[in-house]
Design a protein around this motif. Structure first.
Motif, short mmCIF file in Angstrom:
data_model
loop_
_atom_site.label_atom_id
_atom_site.label_comp_id
_atom_site.label_asym_id
_atom_site.label_seq_id
_atom_site.Cartn_x
_atom_site.Cartn_y
_atom_site.Cartn_z
N PHE A 215 0.84 -1.18 0.00
CA PHE A 215 0.00 0.00 0.00
C PHE A 215 0.87 1.23 0.00
O PHE A 215 1.92 1.26 0.66
CB PHE A 215 -0.91 0.01 1.24
CG PHE A 215 -1.83 -1.17 1.29
CD1 PHE A 215 -3.05 -1.13 0.63
CD2 PHE A 215 -1.49 -2.32 1.98
CE1 PHE A 215 -3.90 -2.22 0.67
CE2 PHE A 215 -2.32 -3.41 2.02
CZ PHE A 215 -3.54 -3.36 1.36
N SER A 216 0.43 2.24 -0.73
CA SER A 216 1.19 3.48 -0.81
C SER A 216 0.21 4.64 -0.73
O SER A 216 -0.83 4.64 -1.39
CB SER A 216 1.95 3.52 -2.14
OG SER A 216 2.60 4.75 -2.29
N SER A 217 0.55 5.63 0.07
CA SER A 217 -0.27 6.83 0.18
C SER A 217 0.26 7.87 -0.79
O SER A 217 1.47 8.08 -0.90
CB SER A 217 -0.21 7.36 1.61
OG SER A 217 -0.99 8.52 1.73
N LYS A 218 -0.63 8.50 -1.51
CA LYS A 218 -0.27 9.52 -2.50
C LYS A 218 -1.01 10.83 -2.18
O LYS A 218 -2.13 10.81 -1.68
CB LYS A 218 -0.67 9.09 -3.91
CG LYS A 218 -0.15 7.75 -4.34
CD LYS A 218 1.22 7.86 -4.88
CE LYS A 218 1.65 6.51 -5.44
NZ LYS A 218 3.06 6.45 -5.68
N THR A 219 -0.38 11.93 -2.49
CA THR A 219 -1.01 13.25 -2.36
C THR A 219 -0.83 13.99 -3.68
O THR A 219 0.27 14.02 -4.23
CB THR A 219 -0.35 14.06 -1.22
OG1 THR A 219 -0.50 13.34 -0.01
CG2 THR A 219 -1.01 15.42 -1.07
N GLY A 220 -1.92 14.56 -4.18
CA GLY A 220 -1.85 15.29 -5.44
C GLY A 220 -2.96 16.31 -5.56
O GLY A 220 -3.73 16.53 -4.62
N LYS A 221 -3.05 16.91 -6.73
CA LYS A 221 -4.02 17.97 -6.99
C LYS A 221 -5.11 17.48 -7.93
O LYS A 221 -4.81 16.84 -8.95
CB LYS A 221 -3.32 19.18 -7.60
CG LYS A 221 -4.23 20.37 -7.79
CD LYS A 221 -3.48 21.55 -8.35
CE LYS A 221 -2.80 22.24 -7.21
NZ LYS A 221 -2.31 23.57 -7.55
N VAL A 222 -6.35 17.77 -7.59
CA VAL A 222 -7.48 17.43 -8.45
C VAL A 222 -7.47 18.36 -9.65
O VAL A 222 -7.45 19.59 -9.49
CB VAL A 222 -8.83 17.56 -7.69
CG1 VAL A 222 -10.00 17.30 -8.62
CG2 VAL A 222 -8.88 16.64 -6.49
N ILE A 223 -7.46 17.77 -10.88
CA ILE A 223 -7.48 18.62 -12.07
C ILE A 223 -8.78 18.50 -12.85
O ILE A 223 -9.04 19.32 -13.73
CB ILE A 223 -6.27 18.37 -12.99
CG1 ILE A 223 -6.27 16.94 -13.52
CG2 ILE A 223 -4.97 18.68 -12.28
CD1 ILE A 223 -5.32 16.73 -14.68
N ASP A 224 -9.59 17.47 -12.53
CA ASP A 224 -10.87 17.32 -13.22
C ASP A 224 -11.79 16.42 -12.39
O ASP A 224 -11.33 15.49 -11.74
CB ASP A 224 -10.66 16.69 -14.60
CG ASP A 224 -11.92 16.71 -15.46
OD1 ASP A 224 -12.76 17.62 -15.27
OD2 ASP A 224 -12.07 15.82 -16.31
N ILE A 225 -13.07 16.74 -12.42
CA ILE A 225 -14.09 15.91 -11.77
C ILE A 225 -15.21 15.69 -12.77
O ILE A 225 -15.77 16.66 -13.30
CB ILE A 225 -14.65 16.56 -10.49
CG1 ILE A 225 -13.53 16.78 -9.47
CG2 ILE A 225 -15.76 15.71 -9.89
CD1 ILE A 225 -13.97 17.54 -8.23
#
Length: 101
Positions: free
Chosen positions: A42-52
């Protein structure tokens, strides 16, 4: 996104995240699972939402896109599912049902 206090003032447990407030441009975190030959990682990732689009959001982490269901991401400053499992989920504002008694 404004900083939000996720702790209930009454019971001191964590308040559920309202994912309907996640918008394009927000920083979110999520977990990815990788299957190895004899285990899962398992790996935790953090990023920015660019589309929904509907229930699917596109999150960019270091120029790589991930397509995640909105219920699988949380605001970066919010508690993660492990925190809820360890410390409990606030139910102060939830109406009691016969199953809760």
């Amino acid at each position: 996104m404004a900083t939000y206090d996720y702790r209930c003032k009454s019971c001191d447990k964590y308040i559920p995240v309202d994912r309907s407030n996640i918008k394009v441009g927000d920083e979110v975190s999520f977990t990815t699972t990788y299957q190895t030959s004899n285990s899962a990682r398992f790996s935790s990732k953090t990023g920015k939402v660019i589309d929904i689009a509907g229930d699917i959001c596109e999150v960019v982490v270091k120029k790589k896109s991930y397509f995640k269901n909105i219920r699988d991401v949380t605001p970066d400053d919010a508690p993660n599912p492990l925190t809820y499992a360890l410390f409990g989920l606030c139910k102060c504002n939830k109406e009691e049902t016969p199953n809760d008694i």
